[in-house]
Scaffold this active site. Structure first.
Site: not given
Ligand code: EPU
Length: 418
Positions: A122-125, A23, A305, A116, A92
């Site tokens: 979602p990617i709204d942020l 990550n 995680d 997934c 993702r």
């Molecule tokens: N979220 C939203 N909107 C957005 C972005 C996120 O609602 O635009 C929500 C997500 O749906 C989730 C929460 O916010 O419920 C956390 O999401 P975040 O964006 O912080 O996670 P991410 O960047 O998608 C990374 C790691 C994940 C890890 C999470 C939380 C990477 C590549 N992935 O994901 O790693 O679980 O942060 O720490 O860095 C894994 O390695 O198994 C894994 C899933």
């Protein structure tokens, strides 16, 4: 297709060196687009997710090649090809690439990454953050079309401290005139690593690790050689496995501060831990103790995680534990596989109640996601008898040859073709 065959019940002993962090490496690879000079990512882990990201980079006209464990990426000739769903569907976090393409090329086209197994994701942020930097974004039948010709730095207030959105915005701001400020930024160590990488290329990112990050755009970034941080989740996975099987293991190449939230909970679960420099030693000589309440949250709280791996460990604890998953709405899918092994787990929405049983038994299991797959491996190592774990490709997304790690520690585990 491959499977893991695990004969459980053996303690784990010895020492292991932890890989660099998936990550951290993924956004660092995406950030290579910020420069037209070659970048070397030293000791880059060989993982399915890294391959998926490199395929996206190659699709965009970049070159990426491993020389042993060092990955060289060159993004001199970036082409604005649409990143299709066959590529984004495999990873993702492909959305992390938007910020760097926009910063460098001021346009980007990427298919929606979709949800997934662990949640809708979602990617709204990401989108609202980029709009806050004056990027015009339209969704054209699932392709997110971004026009950043009028992009400007600005202050972005994130509604939630999303890791990926913070990383995207850091990259987006890296080559923009003026100062971009991210308020309520994620504070995970991987954010600090990305900031250090951008700065190693000549960028000016300050405040990473805190909740306000300032990115002063520079005209140009240059090539660099960089080693990503150690993988705190791989370290935690080995530590949880040892507490589940019993034994004594030294885990090397860790940053103890990064895994404090994990080691403190392992102590609650009965493990003995000691830290020396960049190594953590764990000793476990009894059944794990239950943890009254284990709740996931953003760093520095207990990481989502690690939730499945702890659940596997607590499945054979000497009492009942409650696990609350606050980050992802669907991250207990693996528990039905643990139940096949004799675990007593009930799940309702985001809460799992784990009534520890004295022993688990081997079973035929299917991994459906990365960390859930690691949980099955832990449970199988701790169980009596033979387990076969299918769906290994999910585990290979984040663990470099998980069977080698555990076999070197004395586990009876090997990989075979299906
Ligand atoms: N979220 C939203 N909107 C957005 C972005 C996120 O609602 O635009 C929500 C997500 O749906 C989730 C929460 O916010 O419920 C956390 O999401 P975040 O964006 O912080 O996670 P991410 O960047 O998608 C990374 C790691 C994940 C890890 C999470 C939380 C990477 C590549 N992935 O994901 O790693 O679980 O942060 O720490 O860095 C894994 O390695 O198994 C894994 C899933």
């Amino acid at each position: 297709m491959q499977k893991l065959i695990i004969d459980g019940g053996l303690p784990l002993n010895g020492e292991t060196v932890i890989q660099t962090a998936k990550n951290a490496a993924l956004p660092i690879i995406a950030a290579c687009i910020l420069t037209d000079e070659p970048v070397t990512i030293e000791n880059c882990p060989h993982l399915n997710d890294i391959d998926a990201m490199l395929n996206i980079m190659r699709h965009l006209g970049c070159t990426a090649e491993f020389f042993g464990d060092n990955l060289t990426v060159c993004c001199r000739d970036v082409a604005l090809n649409v990143i299709n769903s066959d590529l984004t569907g495999k990873l993702r976090s492909s959305i992390f690439i938007l910020g760097s393409i926009l910063s460098r090329c001021r346009r980007a086209y990427i298919s929606h990454p979709g949800g997934c197994e662990i949640g809708l994701r979602p990617i709204d942020l990401h989108i609202s953050g980029l709009k806050g930097l004056s990027v015009k974004i339209v969704d054209d039948c699932g392709v997110i079309c971004c026009d950043g010709t009028d992009m400007k730095s600005g202050v972005i207030n994130l509604d939630f401290a999303s890791v990926g959105a913070t990383e995207n915005l850091m990259m987006a701001g890296a080559l923009l005139d003026g100062e971009t400020v991210i308020v309520n930024a994620a504070r995970e160590p991987e954010i600090v690593d990305l900031a250090e990488f951008i700065n190693a290329m000549g960028g000016d990112v300050r405040g990473a690790g805190g909740s306000v990050i300032s990115i002063r755009g520079v005209k140009k970034l240059h090539g660099s050689a960089y080693t990503p941080m150690p993988d705190r989740i791989c370290a935690g996975t080995v530590l949880a496995a040892v507490n589940a099987t019993g034994g004594s293991v030294t885990v090397k190449n860790v940053v103890p501060d990064h895994i404090f939230g994990i080691t403190e909970r392992l102590k609650k679960a009965g493990a003995r831990l000691s830290v020396r420099g960049n190594a953590v030693r764990i000793t476990a000589d009894a059944r794990p103790r239950p943890i009254h309440k284990l709740e996931t949250n953003v760093y520095p709280a207990f990481p989502t995680d690690m939730q499945p791996q702890f659940c596997a460990m607590l499945a054979r604890a000497s009492g009942s534990s409650v696990i609350v998953e606050n980050l992802f709405e669907n991250r207990f899918g693996y528990t039905s596989e643990l139940v096949k092994m004799g675990a007593s787990i009930t799940v309702k929405d985001r809460i799992a109640v784990v009534n520890g049983v004295s022993s688990l038994h081997g079973a035929t299991l299917k991994a459906c996601d990365l960390r859930g797959g690691a949980a099955l491996v832990i449970a199988a190592l701790a169980a009596e008898g033979r387990s076969v774990v299918y769906g290994v490709e999910h585990i290979d997304r984040g663990y470099e040859c998980i069977e080698r790690t555990f076999a070197e520690l004395g586990g009876a585990i090997h990989r075979a073709e299906v």
